[in-house]
Design a protein around this motif. Structure first.
Motif, PDB file in Angstrom:
ATOM      1  N   LYS A 209       0.817  -1.208   0.000  1.00 60.35           N
ATOM      2  CA  LYS A 209       0.000   0.000   0.000  1.00 60.35           C
ATOM      3  C   LYS A 209       0.854   1.262   0.000  1.00 60.35           C
ATOM      4  CE  LYS A 209      -3.961  -2.137   2.297  1.00 60.35           C
ATOM      5  NZ  LYS A 209      -4.868  -2.096   3.465  1.00 60.35           N
ATOM      6  N   GLY A 210       2.066   1.141   0.526  1.00 59.48           N
ATOM      7  CA  GLY A 210       2.963   2.295   0.552  1.00 59.48           C
ATOM      8  C   GLY A 210       3.634   2.570  -0.777  1.00 59.48           C
ATOM      9  N   LYS A 211       3.328   1.734  -1.778  1.00 61.65           N
ATOM     10  CA  LYS A 211       3.864   1.935  -3.118  1.00 61.65           C
ATOM     11  C   LYS A 211       5.390   1.973  -3.111  1.00 61.65           C
ATOM     12  CE  LYS A 211      -0.263   4.525  -4.427  1.00 61.65           C
ATOM     13  NZ  LYS A 211      -0.816   5.803  -4.873  1.00 61.65           N
ATOM     14  N   SER A 212       5.996   1.007  -2.409  1.00 62.06           N
ATOM     15  CA  SER A 212       7.442   0.930  -2.344  1.00 62.06           C
ATOM     16  C   SER A 212       8.007   0.503  -3.699  1.00 62.06           C
ATOM     17  CB  SER A 212       7.868  -0.076  -1.269  1.00 62.06           C
ATOM     18  OG  SER A 212       7.379   0.320   0.001  1.00 62.06           O
ATOM     19  N   LEU A 213       9.066   1.161  -4.116  1.00 60.87           N
ATOM     20  CA  LEU A 213       9.706   0.869  -5.387  1.00 60.87           C
ATOM     21  C   LEU A 213      10.796  -0.168  -5.182  1.00 60.87           C
ATOM     22  CD1 LEU A 213      10.326   1.475  -8.387  1.00 60.87           C
ATOM     23  CD2 LEU A 213      11.822   3.320  -7.593  1.00 60.87           C
ATOM     24  N   GLY A 214      10.839  -1.178  -6.062  1.00 53.78           N
ATOM     25  CA  GLY A 214      11.861  -2.207  -5.969  1.00 53.78           C
ATOM     26  C   GLY A 214      12.376  -2.593  -7.335  1.00 53.78           C
ATOM     27  N   ARG A 215      13.463  -3.343  -7.330  1.00 56.04           N
ATOM     28  CA  ARG A 215      14.079  -3.772  -8.578  1.00 56.04           C
ATOM     29  C   ARG A 215      14.747  -5.126  -8.380  1.00 56.04           C
ATOM     30  NH1 ARG A 215      17.255   0.448 -12.431  1.00 56.04           N
ATOM     31  NH2 ARG A 215      17.669  -0.938 -14.192  1.00 56.04           N
ATOM     32  N   LEU A 216      14.435  -6.062  -9.260  1.00 60.81           N
ATOM     33  CA  LEU A 216      15.065  -7.377  -9.272  1.00 60.81           C
ATOM     34  C   LEU A 216      15.980  -7.442 -10.482  1.00 60.81           C
ATOM     35  CD1 LEU A 216      11.959  -9.633  -8.438  1.00 60.81           C
ATOM     36  CD2 LEU A 216      13.776  -8.906  -6.875  1.00 60.81           C
ATOM     37  N   ASP A 217      17.243  -7.764 -10.237  1.00 59.88           N
ATOM     38  CA  ASP A 217      18.233  -7.709 -11.309  1.00 59.88           C
ATOM     39  C   ASP A 217      19.076  -8.978 -11.279  1.00 59.88           C
ATOM     40  OD1 ASP A 217      19.875  -6.944 -13.311  1.00 59.88           O
ATOM     41  OD2 ASP A 217      20.748  -5.217 -12.298  1.00 59.88           O
ATOM     42  N   ALA A 218      19.235  -9.615 -12.431  1.00 62.57           N
ATOM     43  CA  ALA A 218      20.094 -10.796 -12.550  1.00 62.57           C
ATOM     44  C   ALA A 218      20.930 -10.653 -13.810  1.00 62.57           C
ATOM     45  CB  ALA A 218      19.247 -12.064 -12.614  1.00 62.57           C
ATOM     46  N   TYR A 219      22.226 -10.969 -13.693  1.00 64.46           N
ATOM     47  CA  TYR A 219      23.133 -10.812 -14.828  1.00 64.46           C
ATOM     48  C   TYR A 219      24.225 -11.860 -14.739  1.00 64.46           C
ATOM     49  CZ  TYR A 219      25.827  -8.447 -18.451  1.00 64.46           C
ATOM     50  OH  TYR A 219      26.479  -8.134 -19.620  1.00 64.46           O
ATOM     51  N   GLY A 220      24.555 -12.459 -15.872  1.00 65.31           N
ATOM     52  CA  GLY A 220      25.599 -13.462 -15.907  1.00 65.31           C
ATOM     53  C   GLY A 220      26.511 -13.255 -17.099  1.00 65.31           C
TER      54      GLY A 220
END
Length: 225
Positions: A209-220
Motif C-alpha cells: 500500500k505504501g507503493k514501495s519501489l523495488g528492482r530485481l536484477d540478474a546478470y551473468g
C-alpha cells in the motif's frame, strides 16, 4: 501576456496567442507549459497523456503523471497548430526542472507532433545546466503501436576491449490494486571482447500500500580466458 492556470499547479503562458476554435488553427509565441501531477494539461492536444501513445502508460505507482515524472515543463519560441491532430513546435525544450536555468533539459530545433501517429524532433541537444553533453540529429516516437524499445551502445574500453551493449525493454500494465505491481521488464544481451557474452534481466516493480519501489536484477557473463 496570456496565462491559463489550473488547480494543482498546471499552467500555460505565452507572449501572444491566436487560435480558431472551429478548426484548431493558430499559433502562440514564447510559450511555457508546466504540467503538474494528476492534473490534465492546459493545452489539451499536443501534450496530454493520450498523445504520448500506448507505450507511455501512466505509472500505477503514482497518483498521476507519466512514467513517474510528477511535472514537466515545455517551452518553445513558437507553436503552430495546423489542425486538431497536428502541431509544430519551433525552438522547443523539455525538462522536469522549474528553475530558470534547469538542471538538465532536452532542447530541439523543431518538433513535429501528429496526434496518434508520431512525434519527430530535429537537432536535439541534451544540456546539463548550460553545457551541451549529447547531440541527436533526429528522434522519432511512433504513437500508433506499442513497440518495445531498444537501447544500443558500443565502443572500446581498456578493461573490456571492443564492446557492444544492447537492452530490450517492455512496459507492463499492472492494476493499481495489485499488491505486487511489475512496471517494466528489461532484457540485456552484451558482448565484450575481453570478457565474452553477457545476458541479464531486470524487473522494476511497486509493492504494498505504501507503493514501495523495488528492482530485481540478474546478470551473468562467461568470461573468456
Amino acid at each position: 501576456d496570456v496565462l491559463f492556470e489550473q488547480d494543482g499547479g498546471s499552467a500555460f503562458e505565452c507572449d501572444r496567442l491566436f487560435f480558431q476554435t472551429a478548426d484548431w488553427r493558430g499559433y502562440a509565441e514564447n510559450i511555457r507549459v508546466k504540467a503538474a501531477t494528476g492534473v490534465p494539461l492546459p493545452v489539451v492536444n499536443f501534450l496530454d497523456e493520450a498523445a504520448l501513445g500506448p507505450g507511455e502508460r501512466q505509472s500505477s505507482g503514482f497518483t498521476g503523471g507519466v512514467a513517474g515524472v510528477n511535472r514537466m515543463v515545455v517551452a518553445a519560441r513558437e507553436i503552430r497548430s495546423i489542425n486538431k491532430d497536428h502541431q509544430e513546435l519551433i525552438g522547443g525544450s523539455v525538462t522536469p526542472s522549474l528553475f530558470a536555468v534547469p538542471h538538465w533539459k532536452i532542447q530541439s530545433g523543431a518538433i513535429n507532433l501528429r496526434r496518434g501517429e508520431k512525434v519527430e524532433a530535429w537537432n536535439n541537444v541534451v544540456k546539463i545546466g548550460r553545457v551541451p553533453v549529447f547531440w541527436f540529429p533526429y528522434l522519432i516516437k511512433d504513437l500508433k503501436y506499442d513497440w518495445p524499445w531498444v537501447r544500443i551502445s558500443g565502443g572500446r574500453s581498456s578493461d573490456w576491449g571492443a564492446y557492444l551493449l544492447t537492452s530490450f525493454g517492455l512496459d507492463l500494465d499492472p492494476k493499481p490494486t495489485q499488491a505486487f505491481r511489475p512496471e517494466k521488464l528489461y532484457f540485456d544481451l552484451d558482448y565484450r571482447q575481453d570478457r565474452g557474452w553477457g545476458v541479464g534481466t531486470d524487473l522494476k516493480y511497486f509493492a504494498g500500500k505504501g507503493k514501495s519501489l523495488g528492482r530485481l536484477d540478474a546478470y551473468g557473463i562467461q568470461e573468456t580466458e
